[in-house]
Design a protein around this motif. Structure first.
Motif, PDB file in Angstrom:
ATOM      1  N   ASP A 173      32.347  55.066  40.753  1.00 45.94           N
ATOM      2  CA  ASP A 173      32.059  54.286  41.959  1.00 45.94           C
ATOM      3  C   ASP A 173      32.837  52.969  41.990  1.00 45.94           C
ATOM      4  O   ASP A 173      32.461  52.033  42.681  1.00 45.94           O
ATOM      5  CB  ASP A 173      30.555  54.016  42.081  1.00 45.94           C
ATOM      6  N   MET A 174      33.933  52.903  41.224  1.00 45.48           N
ATOM      7  CA  MET A 174      34.718  51.674  41.184  1.00 45.48           C
ATOM      8  C   MET A 174      36.202  51.941  41.333  1.00 45.48           C
ATOM      9  O   MET A 174      36.696  53.009  41.003  1.00 45.48           O
ATOM     10  CB  MET A 174      34.483  50.938  39.870  1.00 45.48           C
ATOM     11  N   LEU A 175      36.874  50.914  41.831  1.00 41.21           N
ATOM     12  CA  LEU A 175      38.330  50.894  41.875  1.00 41.21           C
ATOM     13  C   LEU A 175      38.772  49.829  40.897  1.00 41.21           C
ATOM     14  O   LEU A 175      38.310  48.679  40.968  1.00 41.21           O
ATOM     15  CB  LEU A 175      38.811  50.543  43.288  1.00 41.21           C
ATOM     16  N   CYS A 176      39.629  50.177  39.969  1.00 42.02           N
ATOM     17  CA  CYS A 176      40.186  49.229  39.007  1.00 42.02           C
ATOM     18  C   CYS A 176      41.586  48.858  39.498  1.00 42.02           C
ATOM     19  O   CYS A 176      42.429  49.740  39.707  1.00 42.02           O
ATOM     20  CB  CYS A 176      40.250  49.863  37.625  1.00 42.02           C
ATOM     21  N   ILE A 177      41.830  47.566  39.702  1.00 47.80           N
ATOM     22  CA  ILE A 177      43.110  47.069  40.212  1.00 47.80           C
ATOM     23  C   ILE A 177      43.713  46.136  39.174  1.00 47.80           C
ATOM     24  O   ILE A 177      43.039  45.218  38.701  1.00 47.80           O
ATOM     25  CB  ILE A 177      42.920  46.266  41.512  1.00 47.80           C
ATOM     26  N   SER A 178      44.995  46.345  38.835  1.00 48.51           N
ATOM     27  CA  SER A 178      45.676  45.461  37.892  1.00 48.51           C
ATOM     28  C   SER A 178      47.003  44.983  38.472  1.00 48.51           C
ATOM     29  O   SER A 178      47.743  45.780  39.062  1.00 48.51           O
ATOM     30  CB  SER A 178      45.949  46.178  36.570  1.00 48.51           C
ATOM     31  N   VAL A 179      47.265  43.694  38.314  1.00 49.15           N
ATOM     32  CA  VAL A 179      48.552  43.082  38.633  1.00 49.15           C
ATOM     33  C   VAL A 179      49.010  42.360  37.370  1.00 49.15           C
ATOM     34  O   VAL A 179      48.335  42.423  36.343  1.00 49.15           O
ATOM     35  CB  VAL A 179      48.459  42.120  39.850  1.00 49.15           C
ATOM     36  N   ASP A 180      50.142  41.669  37.420  1.00 43.91           N
ATOM     37  CA  ASP A 180      50.703  41.045  36.222  1.00 43.91           C
ATOM     38  C   ASP A 180      49.698  40.247  35.389  1.00 43.91           C
ATOM     39  O   ASP A 180      49.637  40.392  34.192  1.00 43.91           O
ATOM     40  CB  ASP A 180      51.860  40.108  36.589  1.00 43.91           C
TER      41      ASP A 180
END
Length: 129
Positions: free
Chosen positions: A105-112
């Motif tokens: 039930d989650m979205l994991c978002i990664s940037v620098d």
């Protein structure tokens, strides 16, 4: 002179962290704004996967697409039937990394400079779009 260089470096790092937080907050807000049952997906982007957020207005399907292009996190809003158009996409923030995954039930978002988890309200509450 040493103090000036240290201060400049410190401010530069703080600005980078602000950019990362801003980009993560922006993407999180977009996801939450378009959170509906089966309203999210991914598709091939120019530099990795694109996050696709779908919505329907007057029986016409539209997509918000967020992806990495030329050192920037970019966004475009278009008819679902249209191809990605990186040259006309709006810049969100500079980054060399944009990775996301769907985890229950989650979205994991990664940037620098960081990672953030966004909970899908539609999954938890059974909200339909």
């Amino acid at each position: 002179i040493i103090g000036t260089g240290f201060y400049k470096d410190l401010v530069g790092r703080q600005n980078d962290m602000d950019d990362a937080r801003s980009s993560l907050a922006y993407v999180s807000a977009r996801v939450k704004a378009q959170d509906g049952f089966d309203s999210y997906d991914s598709c091939p982007g120019p530099e990795g996967s694109a996050l696709v957020l779908r919505e329907e207005i007057d029986d016409v399907a539209y997509e918000t697409r967020i992806y990495l292009y030329a050192g920037y996190l970019v966004e475009e809003y278009a008819l679902a039937s249209r191809q990605l158009s990186p040259d006309t996409a709006q810049i969100i923030a500079p980054t060399d990394t944009f990775v996301f995954s769907f985890e229950d039930d989650m979205l994991c978002i990664s940037v620098d400079q960081g990672t953030q988890y966004v909970t899908w309200r539609s999954v938890q509450e059974g909200v339909a779009s």
